[in-house]
Design a protein around this motif. Structure first.
Motif, PDB file in Angstrom:
ATOM      1  N   LEU A 137     -56.464  59.601  13.654  1.00 30.46           N
ATOM      2  CA  LEU A 137     -55.158  59.257  13.370  1.00 30.46           C
ATOM      3  C   LEU A 137     -55.016  59.251  12.013  1.00 30.46           C
ATOM      4  CD1 LEU A 137     -54.144  56.531  16.133  1.00 30.46           C
ATOM      5  CD2 LEU A 137     -53.491  58.588  16.064  1.00 30.46           C
ATOM      6  N   VAL A 138     -55.847  58.816  11.169  1.00 27.86           N
ATOM      7  CA  VAL A 138     -55.581  58.864   9.774  1.00 27.86           C
ATOM      8  C   VAL A 138     -55.815  60.108   9.027  1.00 27.86           C
ATOM      9  CG1 VAL A 138     -55.794  56.166   9.627  1.00 27.86           C
ATOM     10  CG2 VAL A 138     -57.857  58.056   9.172  1.00 27.86           C
ATOM     11  N   ASP A 139     -56.226  61.034   9.984  1.00 29.22           N
ATOM     12  CA  ASP A 139     -56.803  62.485   9.379  1.00 29.22           C
ATOM     13  C   ASP A 139     -57.997  62.267   8.592  1.00 29.22           C
ATOM     14  OD1 ASP A 139     -57.025  65.444   9.127  1.00 29.22           O
ATOM     15  OD2 ASP A 139     -55.126  65.478   8.035  1.00 29.22           O
ATOM     16  N   GLY A 140     -59.053  61.328   9.008  1.00 26.43           N
ATOM     17  CA  GLY A 140     -60.401  61.310   8.303  1.00 26.43           C
ATOM     18  C   GLY A 140     -60.738  62.262   7.650  1.00 26.43           C
ATOM     19  N   TRP A 141     -61.135  63.584   8.302  1.00 26.63           N
ATOM     20  CA  TRP A 141     -61.830  64.737   7.715  1.00 26.63           C
ATOM     21  C   TRP A 141     -61.058  65.164   6.321  1.00 26.63           C
ATOM     22  CZ3 TRP A 141     -66.763  65.011   8.578  1.00 26.63           C
ATOM     23  CH2 TRP A 141     -67.378  64.785   9.657  1.00 26.63           C
ATOM     24  N   ALA A 142     -59.921  64.967   6.423  1.00 22.56           N
ATOM     25  CA  ALA A 142     -59.061  65.618   5.342  1.00 22.56           C
ATOM     26  C   ALA A 142     -59.132  64.620   4.122  1.00 22.56           C
ATOM     27  CB  ALA A 142     -57.643  65.957   5.643  1.00 22.56           C
ATOM     28  N   MET A 143     -59.045  63.470   4.466  1.00 24.13           N
ATOM     29  CA  MET A 143     -59.056  62.319   3.451  1.00 24.13           C
ATOM     30  C   MET A 143     -60.545  62.224   2.793  1.00 24.13           C
ATOM     31  SD  MET A 143     -57.077  59.142   5.132  1.00 24.13           S
ATOM     32  CE  MET A 143     -57.521  58.122   3.786  1.00 24.13           C
TER      33      MET A 143
ATOM     34  N   VAL B 106     -72.543  61.717   1.426  1.00 20.54           N
ATOM     35  CA  VAL B 106     -71.026  60.955   1.604  1.00 20.54           C
ATOM     36  C   VAL B 106     -71.033  61.338   3.168  1.00 20.54           C
ATOM     37  CG1 VAL B 106     -68.840  61.039   1.460  1.00 20.54           C
ATOM     38  CG2 VAL B 106     -70.362  60.807  -0.634  1.00 20.54           C
ATOM     39  N   LEU B 107     -71.275  62.708   3.493  1.00 24.40           N
ATOM     40  CA  LEU B 107     -71.039  63.118   4.916  1.00 24.40           C
ATOM     41  C   LEU B 107     -71.860  62.330   5.807  1.00 24.40           C
ATOM     42  CD1 LEU B 107     -70.118  66.778   4.580  1.00 24.40           C
ATOM     43  CD2 LEU B 107     -68.775  64.736   4.878  1.00 24.40           C
ATOM     44  N   ALA B 108     -73.333  62.172   5.517  1.00 20.20           N
ATOM     45  CA  ALA B 108     -74.050  61.493   6.431  1.00 20.20           C
ATOM     46  C   ALA B 108     -73.997  60.033   6.462  1.00 20.20           C
ATOM     47  CB  ALA B 108     -75.633  61.849   5.873  1.00 20.20           C
ATOM     48  N   ILE B 109     -73.592  59.394   5.225  1.00 18.46           N
ATOM     49  CA  ILE B 109     -73.004  58.046   5.448  1.00 18.46           C
ATOM     50  C   ILE B 109     -71.836  57.865   6.469  1.00 18.46           C
ATOM     51  CG2 ILE B 109     -72.236  56.048   4.020  1.00 18.46           C
ATOM     52  CD1 ILE B 109     -73.852  56.982   1.905  1.00 18.46           C
ATOM     53  N   LEU B 110     -70.987  58.841   6.366  1.00 17.13           N
ATOM     54  CA  LEU B 110     -69.915  58.777   7.290  1.00 17.13           C
ATOM     55  C   LEU B 110     -70.142  59.155   8.533  1.00 17.13           C
ATOM     56  CD1 LEU B 110     -66.665  58.896   7.720  1.00 17.13           C
ATOM     57  CD2 LEU B 110     -66.828  61.268   7.324  1.00 17.13           C
ATOM     58  N   ARG B 111     -71.177  59.912   8.950  1.00 15.89           N
ATOM     59  CA  ARG B 111     -71.665  59.980  10.474  1.00 15.89           C
ATOM     60  C   ARG B 111     -72.136  58.710  10.847  1.00 15.89           C
ATOM     61  NH1 ARG B 111     -75.974  64.481  11.723  1.00 15.89           N
ATOM     62  NH2 ARG B 111     -77.022  63.408  10.588  1.00 15.89           N
ATOM     63  N   GLN B 112     -72.856  57.855   9.890  1.00 14.12           N
ATOM     64  CA  GLN B 112     -73.845  56.690  10.210  1.00 14.12           C
ATOM     65  C   GLN B 112     -72.723  55.773  10.342  1.00 14.12           C
ATOM     66  OE1 GLN B 112     -76.913  56.593  10.921  1.00 14.12           O
ATOM     67  NE2 GLN B 112     -76.968  54.635  11.382  1.00 14.12           N
ATOM     68  N   ALA B 113     -71.562  55.776   9.657  1.00 17.44           N
ATOM     69  CA  ALA B 113     -70.388  54.413   9.988  1.00 17.44           C
ATOM     70  C   ALA B 113     -69.680  54.574  11.217  1.00 17.44           C
ATOM     71  CB  ALA B 113     -69.581  54.589   8.555  1.00 17.44           C
ATOM     72  N   LEU B 114     -69.404  55.968  11.509  1.00 14.20           N
ATOM     73  CA  LEU B 114     -68.909  56.174  12.947  1.00 14.20           C
ATOM     74  C   LEU B 114     -69.704  55.709  13.952  1.00 14.20           C
ATOM     75  CD1 LEU B 114     -67.010  59.752  12.115  1.00 14.20           C
ATOM     76  CD2 LEU B 114     -65.869  57.695  12.692  1.00 14.20           C
ATOM     77  N   GLY B 115     -70.987  55.797  13.800  1.00 12.85           N
ATOM     78  CA  GLY B 115     -71.925  55.372  15.087  1.00 12.85           C
ATOM     79  C   GLY B 115     -72.174  56.610  15.653  1.00 12.85           C
ATOM     80  N   LEU B 116     -72.308  57.661  15.180  1.00 17.02           N
ATOM     81  CA  LEU B 116     -72.856  58.935  15.761  1.00 17.02           C
ATOM     82  C   LEU B 116     -74.129  59.421  15.075  1.00 17.02           C
ATOM     83  CD1 LEU B 116     -69.355  60.905  15.726  1.00 17.02           C
ATOM     84  CD2 LEU B 116     -70.195  59.586  17.716  1.00 17.02           C
TER      85      LEU B 116
END
Length: 262
Positions: A244-250, A86-96
């Motif tokens: 702004l939405v505190d994405g890491w905590a969510m 999930v963390l790897a997909i999140l990084r890819q979604a952010l474009g980083l």
């Protein structure tokens, strides 16, 4: 022209050779009863006057060999797989591409896995390790006791269709009792279920960032800036929205809540 012809050994011959090797090892071990008592000679020291042998018992040797599989067990039998995917997909979604780095993601996944698996570790420590350390139970009894909480956690996350698929692959009855299913079948079913759940969570995380990319691309197209990459413009917006939405905590909260304790 010379043609090279390679001969492949049939599978049946490989199985026969492997059987002969295993039987030979068993006969060699059974013919040396002293190995079970005194252990295998590991090192011989000769100082000219006396000779001393240092040996290691077979149980210790097998235990040290089993410890080499501990990292694989940590990856496959805990919550680590779902979290890191999930963390790897999140990084890819952010474009980083490289931020956060892989080591940071692995560290976060490892810390979360230890926190989520803490009830399981506590159960294993209190009911398996402490009695074995105090000499109340044997090593095999300790392994059998430690397997129960880990197995309970894995079955709580495993989907029924994944478990049935592994049973069919193992040529076992699909309607087998859950408590009677081998751990070797539960483990791959658990991994497949974890990957499926991780992709589902990753898909939900991908949607808002995909919408931002589409909006930015449409605006740039309408303004005639076709030569400008939409990723360059959308990246700051995605970072701002995520902060702004505190994405890491969510994300961490969603991952923690996704694990069933049933």
């Amino acid at each position: 022209m010379l043609s090279l012809r390679t001969q492949t050994i049939p599978t049946s011959r490989w199985r026969a050779l492997a059987s002969i090797f295993v039987i030979g090892v068993l006969l060699l071990v059974s013919s040396q009863p002293a190995w079970a008592e005194n252990g295998l000679t590991f090192l011989t020291v000769n100082d000219g006057q006396s000779e001393q042998e240092y040996s290691v018992k077979l149980q210790i040797l097998l235990l040290m060999t089993a410890l080499s599989f501990l990292p694989a067990f940590l990856l496959m039998a805990t919550s680590f797989t779902r979290i890191i995917v999930v963390l790897a997909i999140l990084r890819q979604a952010l474009g980083l591409q490289q931020s956060p780095p892989n080591r940071v993601l692995i560290g976060i996944a490892l810390c979360l896995s230890i926190l989520i698996m803490r009830p399981v570790w506590s159960d294993v420590y209190e009911n398996a390790f402490l009695p074995y350390d105090q000499g109340e139970i044997t090593l095999m009894q300790a392994f059998s006791t430690a397997e129960k909480p880990v197995r309970h956690f894995m079955l709580a996350q495993t989907q029924r269709n994944s478990l049935e698929q592994m049973l069919r692959i193992a040529n076992e009855p699909v309607d087998s009792n859950v408590e009677e299913i081998s751990f070797a079948i539960v483990l791959p079913a658990f991994v497949i279920s974890e990957l499926k759940t991780a992709f589902q969570i990753g898909f939900m995380l991908f949607i808002p960032f995909l919408i931002i990319d589409l909006v930015v691309a449409s605006v740039l197209m309408a303004m005639g800036m076709m030569m400008l990459s939409p990723l360059i413009v959308s990246l700051p917006f995605k970072l701002v929205v995520f902060v702004l939405v505190d994405g890491w905590a969510m994300t961490v909260g969603t991952l923690s809540a996704s694990f069933s304790t049933g």
